[in-house]
Scaffold this active site. Structure first.
Site, PDB file in Angstrom:
ATOM      1  N   ASP A 173      29.584  41.653  41.470  1.00 54.24           N
ATOM      2  CA  ASP A 173      30.235  42.413  40.597  1.00 54.24           C
ATOM      3  C   ASP A 173      29.682  42.322  39.245  1.00 54.24           C
ATOM      4  OD1 ASP A 173      32.426  43.482  42.081  1.00 54.24           O
ATOM      5  OD2 ASP A 173      33.808  42.157  41.625  1.00 54.24           O
ATOM      6  N   LYS A 186      31.858  48.077  38.589  1.00 59.65           N
ATOM      7  CA  LYS A 186      32.609  49.410  38.302  1.00 59.65           C
ATOM      8  C   LYS A 186      31.911  49.974  37.005  1.00 59.65           C
ATOM      9  CE  LYS A 186      36.326  48.109  40.941  1.00 59.65           C
ATOM     10  NZ  LYS A 186      35.913  46.913  40.877  1.00 59.65           N
ATOM     11  N   MET A 244      42.279  40.801  31.106  1.00 57.09           N
ATOM     12  CA  MET A 244      42.156  42.298  31.007  1.00 57.09           C
ATOM     13  C   MET A 244      43.002  43.145  29.826  1.00 57.09           C
ATOM     14  SD  MET A 244      41.442  43.692  34.732  1.00 57.09           S
ATOM     15  CE  MET A 244      42.694  42.543  35.759  1.00 57.09           C
TER      16      MET A 244
HETATM   17  N1  SAH Z   1      38.877  37.356  39.355  1.00 61.48           N
HETATM   18  C1  SAH Z   1      38.472  37.034  37.984  1.00 61.48           C
HETATM   19  C2  SAH Z   1      39.510  37.944  37.079  1.00 61.48           C
HETATM   20  C3  SAH Z   1      38.862  39.490  37.202  1.00 61.48           C
HETATM   21  S1  SAH Z   1      39.716  40.530  36.189  1.00 61.48           S
HETATM   22  C4  SAH Z   1      39.067  35.547  37.760  1.00 61.48           C
HETATM   23  O1  SAH Z   1      39.806  35.060  38.418  1.00 61.48           O
HETATM   24  O2  SAH Z   1      38.808  35.191  36.754  1.00 61.48           O
HETATM   25  C5  SAH Z   1      38.547  40.555  34.725  1.00 61.48           C
HETATM   26  C6  SAH Z   1      39.041  39.739  33.496  1.00 61.48           C
HETATM   27  O3  SAH Z   1      38.819  38.365  33.755  1.00 61.48           O
HETATM   28  C7  SAH Z   1      38.468  39.953  32.453  1.00 61.48           C
HETATM   29  O4  SAH Z   1      38.917  41.514  31.751  1.00 61.48           O
HETATM   30  C8  SAH Z   1      38.901  38.859  31.544  1.00 61.48           C
HETATM   31  O5  SAH Z   1      40.194  39.234  31.116  1.00 61.48           O
HETATM   32  C9  SAH Z   1      38.908  37.970  32.412  1.00 61.48           C
HETATM   33  N2  SAH Z   1      37.461  37.140  32.636  1.00 61.48           N
HETATM   34  C10 SAH Z   1      36.692  37.159  33.703  1.00 61.48           C
HETATM   35  N3  SAH Z   1      35.725  36.330  33.190  1.00 61.48           N
HETATM   36  C11 SAH Z   1      35.947  36.002  31.677  1.00 61.48           C
HETATM   37  C12 SAH Z   1      35.173  35.190  31.089  1.00 61.48           C
HETATM   38  N4  SAH Z   1      34.103  34.604  31.159  1.00 61.48           N
HETATM   39  N5  SAH Z   1      35.665  35.047  29.880  1.00 61.48           N
HETATM   40  C13 SAH Z   1      36.802  35.587  29.456  1.00 61.48           C
HETATM   41  N6  SAH Z   1      37.756  36.252  30.223  1.00 61.48           N
HETATM   42  C14 SAH Z   1      37.060  36.409  31.508  1.00 61.48           C
END
Ligand code: SAH
Length: 284
Positions: A51, A72, A187
């Site tokens: 992803d 996406k 998000m």
């Molecule tokens: N499965 C992922 C979340 C996916 S949804 C998890 O468990 O972390 C995507 C959201 O995750 C982003 O919009 C943000 O809110 C958060 N996110 C993912 N990686 C991030 C990062 N390195 N720093 C800040 N937010 C992050």
């Protein structure tokens, strides 16, 4: 052998067999936050379907694997999601060792459940490798513990986006405002104004601390400390961009003593006991 990256012991590691799909979390970005099971999978995969939030540098650990980008980029998200799941089915049926690598933890706001469901429905054997989720690790890298005995006995993880891209209408924001001591929002950047307004309308103080951490755990990590009443303007003023984790609650105060990255750069803690809970309340 590089002592910082010890080799996995030869035995006891599961084999990624042809025709299987392993759905793995890649963590929030810092390569050190990948799990050993994920690394073991990377070493065996024929193909890695990854992803947008997966750091491409991680894929260098799997030089033998074909890389398929499944991020996406606009379009219809639900149709695309179905395409990705079916692509995984096809690859597995073709006898590939398939690694599906997702940011953070695959089962936390990552549609991993949907992909796993499609695979099982098509008779594809799977293994789930949990990852370190951004909502916990990102805040930890910002110096914010998601629980602390002096602050909260619960933490609520919410998404700021529903299927339609709106602030989730299905969520009982008033209930969350009343019942959740610390709220961690994934998000949340697009709708933070709406969300903050709902929390304030339900009784949270406009002065309540909020932290916003972007690109957490990577070199580009940035954090601002703000309040529920001013978070929208402060995000804009700081020019912050997603991905971001937003934390609402007194836990944010602990950053004043626990911002370990600032301390590693030589900055002193701003306050050694920022919650002040043990001091008697001031009168008059
Ligand atoms: N499965 C992922 C979340 C996916 S949804 C998890 O468990 O972390 C995507 C959201 O995750 C982003 O919009 C943000 O809110 C958060 N996110 C993912 N990686 C991030 C990062 N390195 N720093 C800040 N937010 C992050």
């Amino acid at each position: 052998m590089d002592p910082r990256a010890p080799d996995l012991p030869a035995s006891d590691w599961p084999e990624l067999k042809p025709g299987w799909v392993w759905l793995c979390g890649a963590g929030p970005g810092d390569p050190g936050l990948l799990t050993l099971h994920a690394l073991n999978a990377m070493r065996q995969a024929d193909v890695i379907v990854y992803d947008a939030l997966v750091q491409e540098g991680l894929l260098d650990w799997a030089p033998q694997a074909e890389r398929i980008y499944a991020g996406k980029r606009g379009g219809k998200p639900s149709a695309r999601q179905r395409d990705i799941s079916l692509r995984l089915v096809e690859l597995a049926r073709a006898g590939q060792r398939v690694l599906r690598l997702k940011g953070g933890d695959p089962f936390v706001f990552g549609r991993g459940g949907e992909e796993a469901q499609t695979l099982v429905q098509h008779g594809i054997p799977i293994r789930i490798v949990p990852g370190i989720t951004a909502g916990i690790a990102g805040l930890a890298y910002a110096g914010i513990p998601v629980t602390h005995r002096d602050v909260n006995q619960s933490v609520t993880f919410v998404t700021g986006h529903d299927r339609l891209g709106e602030a989730p209408a299905a969520l009982d924001w008033a209930g969350i405002a009343r019942g959740s001591q610390v709220i961690v929002i994934y998000m949340g950047m697009k709708h933070i104004g709406t969300i903050a307004a709902k929390l304030i309308a339900a009784g949270r103080a406009p002065a309540e601390p909020v932290a916003v951490t972007t690109t957490a755990t990577l070199d580009a990590q940035r954090t601002i400390e703000t309040t529920l009443g001013t978070v929208t303007e402060d995000i804009a003023a700081a020019g912050l961009e997603p991905p971001a984790i937003i934390c609402v609650g007194m836990a944010v105060m602990l950053r004043q003593v626990l911002d370990w990255q600032a301390q590693a750069r030589g900055e002193a803690p701003r306050d050694l006991d920022p919650l002040d809970l043990r001091r008697p309340a001031e009168t008059g």
